[in-house]
Design a protein around this motif. Structure first.
Motif, short mmCIF file in Angstrom:
data_model
loop_
_atom_site.label_atom_id
_atom_site.label_comp_id
_atom_site.label_asym_id
_atom_site.label_seq_id
_atom_site.Cartn_x
_atom_site.Cartn_y
_atom_site.Cartn_z
N LEU A 37 44.79 47.53 35.08
CA LEU A 37 43.38 47.44 35.44
C LEU A 37 42.56 46.63 34.43
CD1 LEU A 37 42.92 51.20 36.40
CD2 LEU A 37 42.97 49.27 38.00
N ALA A 38 43.09 46.46 33.20
CA ALA A 38 42.33 45.82 32.11
C ALA A 38 40.97 46.49 31.96
CB ALA A 38 42.18 44.32 32.35
N ASP A 39 40.95 47.79 32.13
CA ASP A 39 39.70 48.55 32.14
C ASP A 39 40.01 49.98 31.71
OD1 ASP A 39 37.34 49.92 32.73
OD2 ASP A 39 36.93 48.74 34.53
N GLY A 40 39.33 50.47 30.70
CA GLY A 40 39.59 51.82 30.21
C GLY A 40 38.71 52.90 30.80
N SER A 41 37.84 52.55 31.75
CA SER A 41 36.90 53.54 32.28
C SER A 41 37.55 54.42 33.34
CB SER A 41 35.67 52.85 32.88
OG SER A 41 36.01 52.18 34.08
N PRO A 42 37.20 55.72 33.36
CA PRO A 42 37.72 56.63 34.39
C PRO A 42 37.42 56.17 35.81
CG PRO A 42 36.76 57.89 32.60
CD PRO A 42 36.41 56.44 32.34
N LEU A 43 36.27 55.50 36.00
CA LEU A 43 35.89 55.04 37.33
C LEU A 43 36.90 54.05 37.89
CD1 LEU A 43 33.70 55.22 39.52
CD2 LEU A 43 32.55 53.30 38.41
N ALA A 44 37.52 53.25 37.02
CA ALA A 44 38.50 52.27 37.48
C ALA A 44 39.71 52.97 38.09
CB ALA A 44 38.93 51.37 36.32
N LYS A 45 40.15 54.05 37.45
CA LYS A 45 41.33 54.76 37.97
C LYS A 45 40.99 55.57 39.21
CE LYS A 45 44.37 54.65 34.06
NZ LYS A 45 45.47 55.29 33.33
N SER A 46 39.85 56.23 39.21
CA SER A 46 39.49 57.02 40.39
C SER A 46 39.25 56.13 41.59
CB SER A 46 38.26 57.89 40.10
OG SER A 46 37.13 57.09 39.81
N GLY A 47 38.69 54.92 41.37
CA GLY A 47 38.50 53.98 42.47
C GLY A 47 39.81 53.52 43.07
N TRP A 48 40.81 53.30 42.21
CA TRP A 48 42.14 52.89 42.67
C TRP A 48 42.76 54.00 43.52
CZ3 TRP A 48 47.20 54.46 42.38
CH2 TRP A 48 48.20 53.51 42.61
N VAL A 49 42.56 55.24 43.13
CA VAL A 49 43.10 56.38 43.89
C VAL A 49 42.46 56.45 45.27
CG1 VAL A 49 43.14 58.91 44.00
CG2 VAL A 49 43.81 57.74 41.89
N VAL A 50 41.16 56.20 45.36
CA VAL A 50 40.48 56.17 46.66
C VAL A 50 41.10 55.09 47.55
CG1 VAL A 50 38.31 55.69 47.86
CG2 VAL A 50 38.33 57.13 45.82
N ASP A 51 41.38 53.93 46.97
CA ASP A 51 42.00 52.85 47.74
C ASP A 51 43.34 53.30 48.33
OD1 ASP A 51 39.92 51.22 47.05
OD2 ASP A 51 41.01 50.10 45.50
N LYS A 52 44.12 54.04 47.54
CA LYS A 52 45.42 54.51 48.02
C LYS A 52 45.26 55.57 49.12
CE LYS A 52 48.16 51.89 45.88
NZ LYS A 52 48.96 50.90 46.66
N ALA A 53 44.23 56.39 49.00
CA ALA A 53 43.97 57.37 50.07
C ALA A 53 43.62 56.64 51.37
CB ALA A 53 42.84 58.30 49.65
N ALA A 54 42.92 55.53 51.24
CA ALA A 54 42.57 54.75 52.42
C ALA A 54 43.80 54.11 53.05
CB ALA A 54 41.54 53.67 52.05
N GLU A 55 44.87 53.95 52.28
CA GLU A 55 46.13 53.41 52.82
C GLU A 55 46.96 54.49 53.51
OE1 GLU A 55 48.32 51.35 49.79
OE2 GLU A 55 46.61 50.13 49.19
N GLY A 56 46.50 55.73 53.46
CA GLY A 56 47.20 56.80 54.16
C GLY A 56 47.89 57.81 53.28
N TYR A 57 47.88 57.63 51.98
CA TYR A 57 48.46 58.64 51.08
C TYR A 57 47.57 59.88 51.08
CZ TYR A 57 51.68 55.12 49.22
OH TYR A 57 52.67 54.17 49.09
N ASN A 58 48.19 61.02 51.25
CA ASN A 58 47.41 62.26 51.35
C ASN A 58 47.99 63.42 50.55
OD1 ASN A 58 49.62 62.82 52.95
ND2 ASN A 58 48.49 62.76 54.89
N ASP A 59 48.96 63.13 49.69
CA ASP A 59 49.54 64.16 48.82
C ASP A 59 49.77 63.51 47.45
OD1 ASP A 59 50.81 66.24 47.58
OD2 ASP A 59 52.39 66.47 49.07
N PHE A 60 48.83 63.73 46.51
CA PHE A 60 48.81 63.01 45.24
C PHE A 60 49.33 63.86 44.08
CE2 PHE A 60 45.90 60.52 47.70
CZ PHE A 60 45.88 59.25 47.14
N TYR A 61 50.10 63.22 43.21
CA TYR A 61 50.37 63.75 41.87
C TYR A 61 49.89 62.70 40.88
CZ TYR A 61 52.70 65.02 37.56
OH TYR A 61 52.95 65.33 36.24
N PHE A 62 48.96 63.07 40.01
CA PHE A 62 48.36 62.13 39.06
C PHE A 62 48.50 62.69 37.65
CE2 PHE A 62 44.81 60.72 36.43
CZ PHE A 62 44.83 59.34 36.61
#
Length: 218
Positions: free
Chosen positions: A134-159
């Motif tokens: 991400l070249a980004d240390g902010s929590p928002l960068a990681k949580s935004g990426w997770v939302v993108d994956k949920a939009a792809e159909g992933y619905n059971d996350f381990y983080f």
């Protein structure tokens, strides 16, 4: 971003959606410990460096103050060793395979090759396309990426991530999207991080930068 979030919510609310699991793992101090640093220059020309942990904690604030980054060293895995969650990652790979395992790191994308080689050499065969820098240390960068994956159909996350800010941010978005998820903070043994912790205390008290090194006599 709102459109992606709306799509993620629609998928999550579909009672007929098939279960699609995903494991999302941080790299530094989660899968590996390294001596790779992030170099920086302040607006007044002062140069310094941060560890991966310091970048996660201070990076967004420093960038807002005008710091520029040099990721040349952070693109490499310097003196890499496996870290707390590596054995769990191997177990996940053995049970579910590695196609839906992802490495999500604050390092730049240029580090993907070095990360892939390190993981592969230690038995973890996550596809290089599943390594995101991400070249980004902010929590928002990681949580935004997770939302993108949920939009792809992933619905059971381990983080899993060593930085509590990232863990909390991802937990919040999973709660909002209302998908199944487990988040875990990876913790390095205190004995392995005590030198850095003392250096940070000294920096706070004296102003001597935590990355400075002195001879034993001095």
């Amino acid at each position: 971003e709102l459109g992606i979030l709306d799509k993620a919510l629609q998928i999550a609310r579909d009672p007929n959606a098939p279960t699609k699991g995903i494991s999302v793992l941080d790299f530094d101090d989660t899968l590996a410990t390294t001596k790779s640093n992030i170099l920086y220059t302040t607006p007044d020309g002062k140069e310094g460096k941060l560890t991966a942990e310091e970048f996660a904690n201070k990076g967004a604030e420093m960038e807002a103050e005008g710091v520029t980054w040099d990721f040349s060293e952070f693109n490499k895995v310097v003196d890499g060793k496996t870290a707390p969650l590596f054995q769990k990652a191997l177990k996940l790979q053995g049970k579910f395979g590695s196609d839906n395992m992802f490495v999500l790191t604050a390092r730049p994308q240029g580090a993907a090759g070095a990360i892939h080689e390190f993981l592969k050499a230690n038995g973890l065969n996550i596809p290089i396309d599943n390594i995101t820098g991400l070249a980004d240390g902010s929590p928002l960068a990681k949580s935004g990426w997770v939302v993108d994956k949920a939009a792809e159909g992933y619905n059971d996350f381990y983080f899993a991530d060593d930085h509590i800010g990232n863990v909390n941010a991802v937990k919040k978005v999973l709660d909002v999207i209302d998908v199944k998820g487990k988040v875990q903070q990876a913790k390095v043994k205190f004995s392995k991080s005590i030198d850095q912790k003392f250096n940070e205390i000294i920096e706070n008290k004296t102003g001597i930068e935590s990355f400075k090194e002195f001879s034993p006599a001095k």
